[in-house]
Design a protein around this motif. Sequence first.
Motif, PDB file in Angstrom:
ATOM      1  N   TRP A 142      12.214   0.283 -15.506  1.00  0.00           N
ATOM      2  CA  TRP A 142      11.915  -1.144 -15.577  1.00  0.00           C
ATOM      3  C   TRP A 142      13.182  -1.985 -15.728  1.00  0.00           C
ATOM      4  O   TRP A 142      13.204  -3.135 -15.325  1.00  0.00           O
ATOM      5  N   VAL A 143      14.249  -1.404 -16.279  1.00  0.00           N
ATOM      6  CA  VAL A 143      15.509  -2.138 -16.428  1.00  0.00           C
ATOM      7  C   VAL A 143      16.096  -2.438 -15.043  1.00  0.00           C
ATOM      8  O   VAL A 143      16.544  -3.557 -14.775  1.00  0.00           O
ATOM      9  N   ALA A 144      16.068  -1.454 -14.157  1.00  0.00           N
ATOM     10  CA  ALA A 144      16.536  -1.682 -12.779  1.00  0.00           C
ATOM     11  C   ALA A 144      15.645  -2.699 -12.085  1.00  0.00           C
ATOM     12  O   ALA A 144      16.144  -3.566 -11.358  1.00  0.00           O
ATOM     13  N   LEU A 145      14.352  -2.632 -12.323  1.00  0.00           N
ATOM     14  CA  LEU A 145      13.419  -3.581 -11.728  1.00  0.00           C
ATOM     15  C   LEU A 145      13.754  -5.002 -12.183  1.00  0.00           C
ATOM     16  O   LEU A 145      13.793  -5.938 -11.374  1.00  0.00           O
TER      17      LEU A 145
ATOM     18  N   ASN B 240       0.819  -1.218   0.000  1.00  0.00           N
ATOM     19  CA  ASN B 240       0.000   0.000   0.000  1.00  0.00           C
ATOM     20  C   ASN B 240       0.846   1.258   0.000  1.00  0.00           C
ATOM     21  O   ASN B 240       0.445   2.283  -0.538  1.00  0.00           O
ATOM     22  N   THR B 241       2.038   1.166   0.594  1.00  0.00           N
ATOM     23  CA  THR B 241       2.938   2.324   0.653  1.00  0.00           C
ATOM     24  C   THR B 241       3.622   2.577  -0.690  1.00  0.00           C
ATOM     25  O   THR B 241       3.746   3.728  -1.118  1.00  0.00           O
ATOM     26  N   PHE B 242       4.055   1.504  -1.360  1.00  0.00           N
ATOM     27  CA  PHE B 242       4.898   1.667  -2.540  1.00  0.00           C
ATOM     28  C   PHE B 242       4.175   1.459  -3.877  1.00  0.00           C
ATOM     29  O   PHE B 242       4.774   1.661  -4.932  1.00  0.00           O
ATOM     30  N   LEU B 243       2.907   1.075  -3.842  1.00  0.00           N
ATOM     31  CA  LEU B 243       2.122   0.914  -5.071  1.00  0.00           C
ATOM     32  C   LEU B 243       0.954   1.886  -5.070  1.00  0.00           C
ATOM     33  O   LEU B 243       0.319   2.104  -4.039  1.00  0.00           O
ATOM     34  N   LYS B 244       0.679   2.448  -6.226  1.00  0.00           N
ATOM     35  CA  LYS B 244      -0.518   3.266  -6.421  1.00  0.00           C
ATOM     36  C   LYS B 244      -1.137   2.808  -7.729  1.00  0.00           C
ATOM     37  O   LYS B 244      -0.468   2.827  -8.775  1.00  0.00           O
ATOM     38  N   ASP B 245      -2.374   2.357  -7.667  1.00  0.00           N
ATOM     39  CA  ASP B 245      -3.068   1.819  -8.846  1.00  0.00           C
ATOM     40  C   ASP B 245      -2.260   0.702  -9.510  1.00  0.00           C
ATOM     41  O   ASP B 245      -2.192   0.606 -10.735  1.00  0.00           O
ATOM     42  N   GLY B 246      -1.610  -0.119  -8.688  1.00  0.00           N
ATOM     43  CA  GLY B 246      -0.853  -1.256  -9.201  1.00  0.00           C
ATOM     44  C   GLY B 246       0.526  -0.931  -9.752  1.00  0.00           C
ATOM     45  O   GLY B 246       1.224  -1.814 -10.235  1.00  0.00           O
ATOM     46  N   ARG B 247       0.906   0.328  -9.681  1.00  0.00           N
ATOM     47  CA  ARG B 247       2.207   0.748 -10.215  1.00  0.00           C
ATOM     48  C   ARG B 247       3.123   1.181  -9.074  1.00  0.00           C
ATOM     49  O   ARG B 247       2.670   1.756  -8.094  1.00  0.00           O
ATOM     50  N   ILE B 248       4.406   0.914  -9.234  1.00  0.00           N
ATOM     51  CA  ILE B 248       5.386   1.290  -8.212  1.00  0.00           C
ATOM     52  C   ILE B 248       5.608   2.796  -8.276  1.00  0.00           C
ATOM     53  O   ILE B 248       5.918   3.342  -9.331  1.00  0.00           O
ATOM     54  N   VAL B 249       5.434   3.445  -7.128  1.00  0.00           N
ATOM     55  CA  VAL B 249       5.657   4.894  -7.084  1.00  0.00           C
ATOM     56  C   VAL B 249       7.099   5.218  -6.729  1.00  0.00           C
ATOM     57  O   VAL B 249       7.645   6.217  -7.184  1.00  0.00           O
ATOM     58  N   THR B 250       7.712   4.366  -5.907  1.00  0.00           N
ATOM     59  CA  THR B 250       9.123   4.523  -5.574  1.00  0.00           C
ATOM     60  C   THR B 250       9.647   3.167  -5.102  1.00  0.00           C
ATOM     61  O   THR B 250       8.894   2.372  -4.547  1.00  0.00           O
TER      62      THR B 250
ATOM     63  N   LEU C 197       7.115  -5.454 -16.926  1.00  0.00           N
ATOM     64  CA  LEU C 197       7.768  -4.626 -15.906  1.00  0.00           C
ATOM     65  C   LEU C 197       7.464  -3.145 -16.093  1.00  0.00           C
ATOM     66  O   LEU C 197       7.320  -2.414 -15.107  1.00  0.00           O
ATOM     67  N   ARG C 198       7.338  -2.706 -17.340  1.00  0.00           N
ATOM     68  CA  ARG C 198       6.997  -1.295 -17.591  1.00  0.00           C
ATOM     69  C   ARG C 198       5.621  -0.958 -17.043  1.00  0.00           C
ATOM     70  O   ARG C 198       5.377   0.172 -16.617  1.00  0.00           O
ATOM     71  N   ALA C 199       4.719  -1.933 -17.040  1.00  0.00           N
ATOM     72  CA  ALA C 199       3.390  -1.704 -16.473  1.00  0.00           C
ATOM     73  C   ALA C 199       3.465  -1.464 -14.966  1.00  0.00           C
ATOM     74  O   ALA C 199       2.633  -0.758 -14.402  1.00  0.00           O
ATOM     75  N   PHE C 200       4.484  -2.024 -14.329  1.00  0.00           N
ATOM     76  CA  PHE C 200       4.691  -1.813 -12.896  1.00  0.00           C
ATOM     77  C   PHE C 200       5.526  -0.574 -12.597  1.00  0.00           C
ATOM     78  O   PHE C 200       5.285   0.110 -11.613  1.00  0.00           O
ATOM     79  N   TYR C 201       6.569  -0.326 -13.422  1.00  0.00           N
ATOM     80  CA  TYR C 201       7.553   0.696 -13.067  1.00  0.00           C
ATOM     81  C   TYR C 201       8.147   1.324 -14.318  1.00  0.00           C
ATOM     82  O   TYR C 201       9.280   1.035 -14.696  1.00  0.00           O
ATOM     83  N   GLU C 202       7.378   2.190 -14.936  1.00  0.00           N
ATOM     84  CA  GLU C 202       7.793   2.862 -16.173  1.00  0.00           C
ATOM     85  C   GLU C 202       9.098   3.640 -15.976  1.00  0.00           C
ATOM     86  O   GLU C 202       9.919   3.741 -16.877  1.00  0.00           O
ATOM     87  N   THR C 203       9.294   4.160 -14.766  1.00  0.00           N
ATOM     88  CA  THR C 203      10.450   4.995 -14.471  1.00  0.00           C
ATOM     89  C   THR C 203      11.772   4.287 -14.747  1.00  0.00           C
ATOM     90  O   THR C 203      12.673   4.870 -15.330  1.00  0.00           O
TER      91      THR C 203
END
Length: 92
Positions: free
Chosen positions: A62-65, A10-20, A54-60
């Motif tokens: 995704w390579v690091a993810l 809940n802290t790190f996801l917003k609408d299923g996407r990683i915020v940080t 991965l881009r669906a989770f963390y567009e910022t």
Amino acid sequence: MSADEERVLNTFLKDGRIVTMPAKAGKRRVLLEHVAAAFEPGVRIPEREVDAVLRAFYETDWVALRRYLIDAGLMARENGLYWRTGGPVDVG
């Protein structure tokens, strides 16, 4: 899922996407296991398909993810193919 794991998500996801990305390894592990669950265990898929998920989770970054998943032992790669190797599996 434990209350602590739910709180991390809940802290790190917003609408299923990683915020940080969490700085602490334990919290990052919870988040990475959540992401790894998007892949079926053992199914080998090309890098571009992994990147699309991965881009669906963390567009910022995704390579690091992708690298975090490999480093955490949740995914493996060989010859341009990736597959899930760890994380919880829903058998219910």
